[in-house]
Design an enzyme around this catalytic site. Structure first.
Site, PDB file in Angstrom:
ATOM      1  N   ASP A  45      38.815  28.810  36.855  1.00  0.00           N
ATOM      2  CA  ASP A  45      38.253  27.589  37.089  1.00  0.00           C
ATOM      3  C   ASP A  45      38.435  26.287  36.603  1.00  0.00           C
ATOM      4  OD1 ASP A  45      36.995  27.943  35.074  1.00  0.00           O
ATOM      5  OD2 ASP A  45      34.779  27.880  36.127  1.00  0.00           O
ATOM      6  N   SER A  46      39.846  26.591  35.857  1.00  0.00           N
ATOM      7  CA  SER A  46      40.149  24.971  35.158  1.00  0.00           C
ATOM      8  C   SER A  46      40.986  24.438  36.468  1.00  0.00           C
ATOM      9  CB  SER A  46      41.320  26.117  33.669  1.00  0.00           C
ATOM     10  OG  SER A  46      41.858  26.348  34.279  1.00  0.00           O
ATOM     11  N   ASP A  84      38.922  33.616  38.935  1.00  0.00           N
ATOM     12  CA  ASP A  84      36.902  32.975  38.406  1.00  0.00           C
ATOM     13  C   ASP A  84      35.476  32.494  39.220  1.00  0.00           C
ATOM     14  OD1 ASP A  84      37.034  32.248  35.788  1.00  0.00           O
ATOM     15  OD2 ASP A  84      38.068  30.886  35.274  1.00  0.00           O
ATOM     16  N   LYS A 112      36.319  37.168  37.202  1.00  0.00           N
ATOM     17  CA  LYS A 112      36.024  37.173  35.914  1.00  0.00           C
ATOM     18  C   LYS A 112      34.436  35.867  35.795  1.00  0.00           C
ATOM     19  CE  LYS A 112      37.976  34.074  32.886  1.00  0.00           C
ATOM     20  NZ  LYS A 112      36.732  32.808  33.015  1.00  0.00           N
ATOM     21  N   GLU A 181      37.164  33.203  23.903  1.00  0.00           N
ATOM     22  CA  GLU A 181      37.859  31.901  24.464  1.00  0.00           C
ATOM     23  C   GLU A 181      37.115  31.194  22.641  1.00  0.00           C
ATOM     24  OE1 GLU A 181      37.245  29.920  27.681  1.00  0.00           O
ATOM     25  OE2 GLU A 181      38.231  27.573  26.992  1.00  0.00           O
TER      26      GLU A 181
END
Ligand code: KIV
Length: 264
Positions: A45-46, A84, A112, A181
């Site tokens: 979703d970046s 995502d 994810k 992360e």
């Protein structure tokens, strides 16, 4: 190459072989991944930031994710495709099952979700119904507003302990992979060691995780400024294909990430 599956990645973890993950959002880039030696494509979703130009991932919708997952699926043959679940798309188990099915139908092999132990029931419900799950703990960008910014997580002992517990609970619930992360190198190593079958994927979590992931646009030098864990693999490369192959090789040899890319 034989198609990459969760079994392939679990075997890699047991054998101590590192694997390379990278984001992609369309067919043109997805086509480059398998020949470059990348095992996993993350339709992250970046895309809300690097494609859509938002200042966070929060505006991304399930429809956006399904569209880009379908684009990647058409050309990402051989790679495991992880999609995502976007912000507020898994607030209940029922909602998660519905939206994960949309992404699986679009072509994902796995979904994810960002979050810790509180997601255990959802992870269990998804995996029991044939939807493999990748967890994501540490800096979880969908929670940027509660985290107070994009900051390193797990430096305080009690926070580190909570992340260790989250990882074990998610493994127990059935998560097949786990993104870590922005956590200190030592914590990334400890969590990776503590998990029996769940393979970890680090981004700013040091070199000791089972795999590494970077956002495509960051590692191609298209984003600025970038966090310290990013290396520009396009610098000195003749082509995007070569930059991707150098990234995959550097991950597998353990050369990336180096000390300069780690948090203490
Ligand atoms: O959305 C994304 O690209 C991600 C990676 C940063 C792990 O979640």
């Amino acid at each position: 190459m034989k198609p990459i599956t969760l079994t392939t990645l679990r075997a890699a973890k047991q054998a101590g072989q590192k694997f390379a993950v990278i984001t992609a959002y369309d067919a043109s880039f997805a086509r480059l991944m398998e020949p470059a030696g990348i095992e996993v494509i993350l339709v992250g979703d970046s895309l809300g930031m690097v494609l859509q130009g938002h200042d966070s991932t929060l505006p991304v919708t399930v429809d956006d994710m399904a569209y880009h997952t379908a684009c990647v699926k058409r050309a990402g043959a051989g790679c495991l495709i992880v999609a995502d679940m976007p912000f507020a798309s898994y607030d209940s188990t029922e909602q998660a099952l519905h939206n994960a099915a949309v992404l699986m139908r679009a072509g994902a092999h796995m979904v994810k979700l960002e979050g810790g132990a509180w997601l255990a029931d959802t992870v269990q419900a998804l995996t029991r119904r044939g939807i493999p799950v990748c967890g994501h703990i540490g800096l979880t960008p969908q929670s940027v507003n509660t985290l107070g910014g994009y900051r390193v997580q797990g430096r305080a002992p009690e926070q580190a302990q909570r992340l260790r517990e989250d990882a074990l609970v998610l493994e127990q619930a059935g998560a097949g992979l786990l993104v870590l992360e922005c956590v200190p190198r030592q914590l990334g190593a400890e969590i990776t060691q503590a998990l029996g079958t769940t393979a970890t994927i680090g981004i700013g979590a040091g070199p000791d995780t089972d795999g590494q992931v970077l956002v495509l646009h960051d590692m191609l030098g298209l984003s600025a400024p970038v966090p310290r864990f990013v290396r520009d693999f396009m610098a000195g490369a003749d082509s995007i294909q070569q930059a991707l192959a150098r990234y995959a090789a550097a991950v597998k040899s353990g050369e990336f990430p180096g000390q300069a890319h780690c948090y203490q």
